[in-house]
Scaffold this active site. Structure first.
Site, short mmCIF file in Angstrom:
data_model
loop_
_atom_site.label_atom_id
_atom_site.label_comp_id
_atom_site.label_asym_id
_atom_site.label_seq_id
_atom_site.Cartn_x
_atom_site.Cartn_y
_atom_site.Cartn_z
CG ASN B 280 -0.02 -0.05 2.39
OD1 ASN B 280 0.93 0.58 2.59
ND2 ASN B 280 -1.07 -0.56 3.73
CB CYS B 340 -5.99 -1.66 -5.03
SG CYS B 340 -6.36 0.06 -5.69
N GLY B 343 -8.95 1.84 -5.58
CA GLY B 343 -9.09 1.65 -7.09
C GLY B 343 -8.56 2.88 -7.64
#
Lengths: 489, 580
Positions: B280, B340, B343
């Site tokens: 992340n 994800c 996004g």
């Protein structure tokens, strides 16, 4: 011919895998005295696949069922896999390759049998005689002379016949200085830097030993160097070892120059800032890191050594004639299971440094990556005689000059030029100081990843660069242009 | 409030300032420092060329005032484009004044204080407006053959009612109703409903994007399932569709507990689900910090710093995901839906990498600009591929003084991926490295409106299209500087198939340390280094990569060399010059 005793099997059917991006080859495998051949058979193209056995670094064999696999790891870092029909054939071929690839004898090696079309034996060995350079320096400076004291290699077995020494030092003094230096490698001129009137010398370590011996002639020799340089010149002795290693060497008879014995000279174990001084470089034996440092210094300083001819001359003079023991150092490469203690990739290290220079100064070297790769390949296994033996003395004994071809004549053929030359070359009269910041040094992918990366993209790029350069020459030929493309580092 | 703070009179001029150079043998230059409303300018006092150094105030990331030394008062600026400038001022008082001014000026609190709102390149209103029209993402959809019998372009989001971070026009399957789209959006984080990002015209395989589903452990949404089914049916040639979650599995599972998560294969017809393991934004941010800290020391420390930063591992993960998607589209001819968490970071990166691999158009000037175009009609938000940039440009790039936790080098990573591709395919891109660097500079310079605001709606609210200029006309003007002389044209390379194999970079450069010092390691240790270097893991080395070794050959984007490799940059320019 004695090779036949070592060849156990004439031939076998096999498939060759050459890496991730290459199609496999099938055909008849055949071992000869110097080569491994794979013939694709009558129906396919007549192209033979050929490998010099000398370039095999390690060999592994595996058998399963009625077939076997041989993995060959080569000195040029290639990995080849041969899948062979028949267990006996596999074992026999493996044994043959093992025996033939590790032959020690120089005069039965392939260069003594290699007779390529278009080259005549013996005609190119005069490409780059160091004497030519030495004579020029002697003429220009008047402080140096060419000495033939080593004519019979008695003073120093690893030096060439002719060396260049201060004019005021006679041959007897040289002989005494030679006895005071390891391997007889007394201080000789490596490079004369005309703009500052200073010189670069190299030698081996002095044999001071624990008793701190001295040698008057050796001291005189270095004194004469300073006297012959520009007035007031100082000298630095750059010891490529660490201070501690140099100190330890004294216990085994070696050592370093004592400060008091060599007035005007200062000893260092680190790199120097830029200043106009005379430099003597040595490590222990003076045949490895010493040569690496002196030859790199010349590439950085001397525009001539960055030309194709100058670079060949530099390698001939500072590596081959200067007695870098190629045969010992390049007997094996990275994959060998045994690791003789004399083996080391010093020359590769030099080539990598040159590559880094070329990457930082893309216009300043007349030769390209292809030239460096060729030198790497030929220093480990070659059909030419240039990198054979450990010294000029040995080469004379083996009659290398008269019985083998010179690599330089092979490389200087017109058909090789597009591969070896740098199309962007523009003569640069300045010194090229490289950046040695860690970010500036890069992995030499062209060498280390040569066989794992697909070659096309970089080949296409190289072709395109050539094309641009050639087109540009054409347009320049028709109209005058300015010289704005000179690098100004 | 005016951009010029009323308490300061510009320019501030400071004489007798030294700019330190890290190079051995180079004496520090002496010159003057000018602090203007937009730039910090350093001008050398002597020297034939009177070298000038311009630093845009918005580029300044940190200002550091060190304690006084014998040389004077050091002031260190670290910039967002990775430049580090080390000034030495004479007087402590003046140094403090400059320090305070820089702190204030480099991070304005309001959008209106950004340079873009005062930048005036003396062009007419019409030229400015035309500049914004230069790149038209809608035409890119036309190029892909949209709309077609399966896909429709709808302005259903014109008032940002479906999703506030999407643009007004979105591309969805023709067969679904607006109700299904709205229904699905309620089931997706931030309402980012699945929409088309790229269509591979040759075989009808599409790359779509969205955010994570709000599935938790058990929740389902019929509309979302219908929409995915409809997307799958736009490609009749394929029996299934990939759903790619770019996050590590662990992160996705943790999200489940918070009522979010990922698609359950059983609930959707014919989907194949994959995780990609890209970390992340917080991991990426600290990776970049470590990478930058590690520069400028000894080779060994530099390389171990490079490795421990993990930067290359992250680049590799992004590229591998891009390659996976490109192969799915090209070879397996299937649709891929990518998300994800929200996004707009990882999803943007990998969709963009995949489309650059697939489509030579995106390797041209025009194509890259379209990809990066954050504006109006771009059907897909942020990104239009690229870069999360648009969307989260302001947050991720830290233009304003705000939450530093939201800043992350997502865009820098995307450019790094392109750079890696350029290294492997030197003839496949119309532009060169300088173009990437220039774009990277302008993302942070705030001189142009393109990268301001976090989404289309933001940009409209800020009236960016009325009040600022677009960067693209400015770059197009300088095209000759950015052209890759080796480019072989549009048609030579189709789909790129890059390598992301690792190799032990570390040992190599230790062997090279002899270049810096004549104290050469003894020959045995060099042999060992070489042995390690050449002993590659057998077969597929992917498993090994994850554990230790560096992912790829790396030269940190030459951006790092801005401040380091002055020889290289100069010689490279000459090279380009000569190539013409």
């Amino acid at each position: 011919m004695e090779f036949s005793e070592l060849i156990r099997t004439g031939q076998a059917q096999a498939e060759l895998l050459r890496g991730p991006e290459m199609p496999p080859l099938r055909g008849t495998l055949c071992v000869t005295g110097h080569h491994l051949l794979l013939s694709p058979g009558p129906q396919a193209t007549p192209d033979l696949w050929l490998l010099l056995l000398r370039s095999v670094d390690s060999i592994e064999k595996r058998v399963a069922g009625d077939a076997g696999t041989i993995t060959l790891r080569c000195k040029d870092l290639r990995v080849l896999q041969l899948d062979i029909e028949g267990v006996e054939a596999t074992l026999d071929i493996a044994r043959s390759i093992e025996a033939l690839s590790s032959l020690e004898s120089v005069i039965t090696s392939f260069p003594f049998f290699y007779r390529p079309k278009g080259l005549r034996l013996g005609e190119s060995w005069h490409f780059h005689p160091p004497e030519r350079y030495y004579k020029r320096v002697a003429r220009e400076t008047r402080a140096w002379r060419l000495s033939e004291a080593n004519e019979d290699f008695s003073l120093c077995p690893s030096y060439p016949r002719a060396v260049i020494v201060p004019r005021t030092v006679d041959d007897d003094a040289l002989a005494r200085s030679a006895r005071f230096r390891q391997g007889g490698r007394f201080p000789v001129l490596s490079y004369y830097h005309a703009p500052s009137g200073t010189v670069l010398l190299r030698s081996s370590q002095p044999l001071t030993g624990p008793q701190k011996r001295r040698c008057a002639e050796d001291e005189e020799l270095l004194q004469a160097v300073l006297a012959g340089a520009r007035p007031g010149a100082r000298g630095f002795i750059v010891d490529t070892r660490s201070a501690q290693a140099a100190k330890q060497a004294r216990m085994t008879g070696g050592g370093t120059e004592a400060k008091s014995a060599y007035p005007g000279w200062k000893r260092l174990h680190r790199p120097l800032e830029r200043e106009g001084a005379c430099i003597l470089v040595h490590g222990a034996e003076g045949t490895d890191s010493t040569l690496l440092v002196t030859s790199l210094a010349q590439l950085i300083l001397d525009p001539l050594s960055r030309t194709m001819a100058g670079f060949q001359e530099l390698i001939e003079r500072e590596w081959i004639q200067a007695g870098h023991p190629f045969q010992l150092r390049c007997a094996h490469s990275a994959f060998s299971h045994t690791r003789p203690k004399h083996e080391a990739p010093i020359f590769l290290l030099f080539l990598d440094c040159v590559w880094q220079l070329g990457r930082q100064f893309p216009l300043s070297l007349e030769f390209g990556e292809g030239m460096l790769l060729a030198l790497f390949d030929h220093s480990y296994a070659s059909p030419f005689g240039t990198f054979l033996c450990n010294s000029e003395k040995e080469r004379c004994l083996c009659e290398v000059r008269t019985r083998t071809h010179s690599l330089w004549s092979g490389l200087n053929q017109p058909k090789e030029q597009r591969k070896l030359r740098n199309p962007l070359y523009a003569p640069n009269p300045l010194a090229i100081w490289p950046s040695v910041e860690p970010q500036s040094l890069r992995l030499w992918q062209g060498l280390f990843l040569r066989w794992t990366h697909p070659p096309e993209p970089s080949e296409v790029a190289w072709e395109k660069v050539w094309q641009i350069a050639t087109d540009q020459e054409k347009t320049e030929g028709s109209q005058p242009t300015d010289s704005a493309s000179e690098p100004q580092p | 409030m005016s951009y010029l703070s009323s308490t300061h009179i510009y320019p501030i001029i400071v004489e007798n300032v030294k700019l330190l150079d890290r190079y051995v043998g180079k004496k520090p230059a002496n010159g003057s420092l000018y602090l203007t409303a937009t730039h910090l300018i350093y001008m050398e006092a002597s020297g034939a060329a009177r070298k000038e150094t311009w630093i845009a105030l918005h580029h300044i990331a940190t200002v550091e005032k060190l304690s006084i030394t014998s040389l004077g008062c050091p002031l260190i600026l670290r910039c967002k484009n990775f430049r580090v400038a080390h000034f030495v001022l004479e007087s402590d008082v003046v140094c403090h004044e400059v320090y305070i001014s820089l702190l204030k000026l480099s991070q304005p609190a309001l959008h209106e204080d950004l340079y873009a709102f005062s930048y005036n390149p003396k062009s007419s209103k019409e030229m400015r407006e035309n500049g914004w029209k230069l790149i038209d993402p809608i035409s890119d959809f036309g190029r892909m053959g949209l709309p077609n019998r399966y896909w429709t372009i709808t302005d259903a989001n014109r008032n940002y009612e479906i999703c506030s971070t999407y643009p007004p026009d979105i591309v969805v399957p023709k067969s679904v109703t607006l109700g299904t789209v709205v229904g699905s959006s309620k089931f997706r984080s931030k309402e980012r409903v699945p929409v088309l990002s790229y269509l591979y015209k040759e075989n009808n395989a599409a790359i779509c994007r969205c955010s994570q589903p709000l599935s938790g452990f058990y929740t389902r949404c019929i509309d979302d399932e219908l929409l995915l089914e409809a997307i799958s049916q736009t490609n009749p040639g394929s029996q299934f569709m990939y759903v790619v979650d770019t996050r590590p599995k662990l992160n996705a599972m943790a999200n489940r507990a918070a009522g979010k998560g990922y698609e359950k294969e059983d609930n959707y017809s014919n989907i194949r689900f994959r995780f990609m393991g890209i970390e992340n934004i917080h991991v990426m941010r600290s990776s970049l910090q470590k990478l930058l800290e590690g520069t400028g020391i000894s080779p060994g420390e530099f390389l171990s710093g490079l490795e421990s930063s993990g930067w290359l591992r992250h680049i590799k993960a992004i590229m591998d995901a891009g390659i996976f998607i490109a192969k799915a589209v090209k070879v397996e001819k299937t649709n891929v839906l990518v998300h994800c968490s929200d996004g707009w970071d990882r999803t943007a990166q990998v969709c963009s990498v995949a489309s650059i691999l697939l489509d030579p158009f995106y390797r041209t000037f025009k194509g890259l600009m379209v990809r990066e175009q954050p504006i109006p009609n771009s059907v897909i938000p942020d990104v239009n591929h690229c870069l999360s940039l648009p969307l989260f440009a302001s947050l991720r790039c830290g233009h304003l003084d705000g939450d530093s936790k939201e800043v992350s080098p997502i865009f820098t990573q995307f450019l790094d991926c392109i750079w890696q591709l350029m290294e492997q395919f030197p003839c496949a891109f119309e532009f060169n490295e300088n173009f990437l660097l220039e774009i990277h500079d302008h993302v942070f310079s705030c001189q142009f409106g393109n990268f301001l605001g976090n989404c289309q709606k933001d940009r409209e609210d800020l009236r960016i299209y009325e009040k600022t200029h677009s960067v693209w006309p400015f770059l197009v003007q300088r095209k000759p500087d950015f052209r890759n002389p080796l480019y072989k044209g549009f048609t030579v390379y189709g789909v790129l198939n890059p390598s992301t194999l690792s190799h032990p970079f570390l040992q190599q450069a230790q062997g090279l340390s002899c270049f810096a010092s004549p104290c050469i390691a003894d020959i045995i240790s060099i042999s060992l280094a070489m042995e390690i270097l050449t002993t590659r893991p057998p077969g597929n080395s992917l498993s090994l990569i994850g554990k230790s070794h560096l992912a790829m050959v790396y030269n940190p984007l030459n951006m790092l060399l801005h401040s380091v490799g002055y020889y290289i940059v100069e010689d490279f320019c000459i090279y380009i010059h000569k190539a013409y």
